[in-house]
Structure formats: C-alpha cells, structure tokens
Design an enzyme around this catalytic site. Structure first.
Site, PDB file in Angstrom:
ATOM      1  N   ARG A  13       0.826  -1.213   0.000  1.00 26.55           N
ATOM      2  CA  ARG A  13       0.000   0.000   0.000  1.00 26.55           C
ATOM      3  C   ARG A  13       0.861   1.264   0.000  1.00 26.55           C
ATOM      4  NH1 ARG A  13      -2.349   0.652   6.195  1.00 26.55           N
ATOM      5  NH2 ARG A  13      -0.564  -0.250   7.262  1.00 26.55           N
ATOM      6  N   SER A  40      -4.595   4.883   5.892  1.00 24.85           N
ATOM      7  CA  SER A  40      -4.444   3.467   5.556  1.00 24.85           C
ATOM      8  C   SER A  40      -4.076   3.260   4.095  1.00 24.85           C
ATOM      9  CB  SER A  40      -5.751   2.711   5.855  1.00 24.85           C
ATOM     10  OG  SER A  40      -5.962   2.605   7.245  1.00 24.85           O
ATOM     11  N   GLU A  61     -18.776   4.874  -0.042  1.00 24.34           N
ATOM     12  CA  GLU A  61     -18.011   4.331  -1.166  1.00 24.34           C
ATOM     13  C   GLU A  61     -18.766   4.387  -2.487  1.00 24.34           C
ATOM     14  OE1 GLU A  61     -16.509   2.499   2.648  1.00 24.34           O
ATOM     15  OE2 GLU A  61     -18.487   2.783   1.722  1.00 24.34           O
ATOM     16  N   PHE A  86     -14.461  -2.958   0.463  1.00 24.11           N
ATOM     17  CA  PHE A  86     -15.355  -1.828   0.223  1.00 24.11           C
ATOM     18  C   PHE A  86     -15.209  -1.290  -1.207  1.00 24.11           C
ATOM     19  CE2 PHE A  86     -14.076  -1.078   4.857  1.00 24.11           C
ATOM     20  CZ  PHE A  86     -14.955  -2.055   5.305  1.00 24.11           C
ATOM     21  N   HIS A 112      -5.589  -3.712   1.573  1.00 24.90           N
ATOM     22  CA  HIS A 112      -6.100  -4.682   2.539  1.00 24.90           C
ATOM     23  C   HIS A 112      -6.848  -5.819   1.851  1.00 24.90           C
ATOM     24  CE1 HIS A 112      -4.990  -1.346   5.041  1.00 24.90           C
ATOM     25  NE2 HIS A 112      -5.398  -1.929   6.161  1.00 24.90           N
ATOM     26  N   ASP A 120      -7.674  -7.098  11.488  1.00 25.78           N
ATOM     27  CA  ASP A 120      -8.880  -6.313  11.212  1.00 25.78           C
ATOM     28  C   ASP A 120     -10.120  -7.204  11.140  1.00 25.78           C
ATOM     29  OD1 ASP A 120      -7.440  -4.034  11.217  1.00 25.78           O
ATOM     30  OD2 ASP A 120      -7.619  -3.601   9.085  1.00 25.78           O
ATOM     31  N   ARG A 170      -1.883  -4.788   3.003  1.00 25.73           N
ATOM     32  CA  ARG A 170      -1.487  -4.078   4.217  1.00 25.73           C
ATOM     33  C   ARG A 170      -0.128  -4.499   4.774  1.00 25.73           C
ATOM     34  NH1 ARG A 170      -4.258  -4.957  10.191  1.00 25.73           N
ATOM     35  NH2 ARG A 170      -2.913  -3.535  11.320  1.00 25.73           N
TER      36      ARG A 170
END
Length: 319
Positions: A13, A40, A61, A86, A112, A120, A170
């Site tokens: 990321r 993030s 989103e 998402f 992620h 998470d 991540r």
C-alpha cells in the site's frame, strides 16, 4: 538458479502511496478520492501537496465511485482508495453501471486485500474481489507483489485509458523487484527458468513461489516461476510457452480458487493445451481474525503449500 534479494520488507500500500505522490507532481489531471481511509491508503502526501485535487468522500463508497465516474467526463483521471472489500463488494453495482458499462477512465485502487489484513477481522477481508472485477467487460485487473512493483503499476495505470482495478495489501512483505522497473500491463514477468514444473503466482504469493522454487531445487526439481501481476488481460502466451516445456503447473494466489488467477489459467489450458494443474488458494471459504502469518499458514498460502502442490502435480505429468 537465479536468486532474488529482499531489500527490506515494505507494505505494498505504501508503494501505491509513493506512486500517487509522483503522479501528483507529473500529471495535473490525476485526482484522488478516498472513503475515510486516507492514512491506511497512504494518500496523505498527495492530499497535503494537492488539496485542490483530493476529495475526502467519507464512508460513502458508492458515492465515491459515482463522483469518480463523473470526473472522467471533464478529462480527469480519478484514483479511488479504500479497502478491497469496500472497493468491490460494497459498490459493485456502481462500478458495473457507472464505470465498466460506460467505459470510464477510473482507477479503483484497493488496499487490505485477501486475508493478510489479519487482525482487522474477516468482515474486512475479501477473497472474491478478483473474480468480481475480472468478469466486468473492459476492466483491467492488476495484483502486485511488492512495494516497487506497486509503485510502478500505479504510474502505469495513469497512462492506460479505461477502468482498472489495482489490488494491493497491508502487511510488510519482501521488496525484491527492481526499483527502476517498467510495468507492462498484461505482460507476465519470468523470474526463474525451469523445466520440471511451472509456478505462476500473483501478489503476496510471488515471493513465496520463489522460496518454494529454492526448496524444490534442493530436491533436484527445476521450477519455472512466473509473476502474473496482470490477471486481466492475462498473458496467455507466457503460460502456454512455459507448460510446453514443463508439462505441469501450479497457480498460487491469496484469493478463493473460484474466480481467481487459477481459474483464468485453467481456461487458457483447457482451450489450448490441457495440462495437469494444482491450485494454491483458499478453498471456498471466508477468512478469520489472526496475524497475516497465522492466516497464510492456516489457509495454505505459503511456500510450503506451493512445494506440496508442485510435488503433487509432478506425479500427474504425462510428458
């Protein structure tokens, strides 16, 4: 046998963030949108330096995708950023209707992905996103393996006209591809020549495939390793050329075996050259909470699993 050096573990990321930062300086048409996950997604630097080209949409989103699609009409190149779950599952209708169907120049950038977001939890993980996105007509699907490749891919997709899904992760993983690489969409990268078995891998499993090849070599098995960073369009010829030498193949991915890289490879083989194949992927399951290493081990997404798959497919060879 060629060896690769890990220059230091880095998260993919951050490679996206570095690429977006560079694009901010070099391409005034690039704009960025985020759904309340700026830190993030490593979009802070772009936001700080180009506040007039950054749009914080909040936890909305679907609205983000719609805004991005609209921005393309004025010639902007929007990069959207949020978690893979998402970025795809939550907003699939908007992507299908407003981006893919309309062939809008939107870059859907998703962090992620897979199970390696770990702690998470399962509700934030997704193992179906490659399948969802590759089935959309005209959608390019990219899944990068390390920091350097993610940065290079981020730069490359800005020059590509059409919708793109860029998938990254991540955790900090080995960074081993060249810093000055040229990223070619749809072009596989041969990492290791071999003649006994082909291993094609994507994302976090590419380094694991190289580690598996070293272990197999110690047992006298020569493995060819190919980095498939672009799942759609797939480099069919690279796969066919390799299996014509080796006669068997293992596919490795941090994704459900249904709908992922492995199925795309199976289609190529079934159409052009039926070949024994084994899959290293999750087996029609959701993930769960845990450290990335724990989850990769539990779901068989590591070098040991690739070695076992290679040993198994070798027994099925007909040449």
């Amino acid at each position: 046998m060629k060896t690769y050096t890990n220059t230091g573990n880095k998260d993919t990321r951050s490679g996206f963030g570095a690429g977006l930062t560079e694009l901010g300086k070099t391409n005034e048409n690039v704009v960025a949108l985020c759904a309340d996950l700026t830190g993030s997604l490593k979009m802070d630097d772009f936001k700080a330096n180009h506040p007039d080209r950054f749009f914080q949409v909040g936890i909305a989103e679907a609205n983000m995708i719609g805004i991005a699609a609209g921005m393309t009409i004025g010639g902007k190149i929007p990069f959207t950023g949020t978690f893979a779950n998402f970025s795809t599952g939550r907003v699939y209708d908007q992507i299908r209707q407003s981006v893919a169907y309309s062939d809008k120049n939107v870059k859907i950038c998703a962090s992620h992905a897979g199970v390696t977001l770990g702690e998470d939890g399962a509700t934030h993980q997704i193992l179906e996103d490659i399948g969802l996105m590759k089935m959309l007509p005209g959608m390019t699907v990219i899944n990068t393996c390390d920091f350097n490749q993610t940065k290079a891919a981020t730069l490359a997709i800005a020059e590509h006209h059409g919708p793109v899904y860029l998938r990254f992760g991540r955790p900090k993983v080995p960074n081993f591809t060249p810093e000055d690489q040229t990223f070619e969409i749809g072009k596989a990268v041969h990492l290791q020549e071999g003649h006994d078995v082909t291993i094609v891998a994507t994302g976090h499993l590419v380094w694991e495939a190289l580690e598996a090849a070293k272990a197999l070599n110690e047992d006298g098995i020569s493995a060819e390793v190919i980095n498939i960073h672009t799942i759609k369009p797939l480099d069919d010829q690279a796969i066919l050329d390799s299996v014509s030498k080796t006669g068997c193949i293992v596919t490795a991915e941090e994704h459900n075996f249904l709908g992922g890289l492995g199925e795309s490879v199976s289609r190529v083989l079934a159409k052009h050259r039926p070949t024994p194949q084994e899959f290293v992927a999750t087996n029609d399951t959701f993930g769960e909470s845990g450290t990335p290493a724990q989850l990769m081990n539990k779901y068989g997404l590591n070098s040991n699993a690739i070695v076992k798959a290679a040993q198994k497919v070798l027994k099925r060879k007909t040449i």
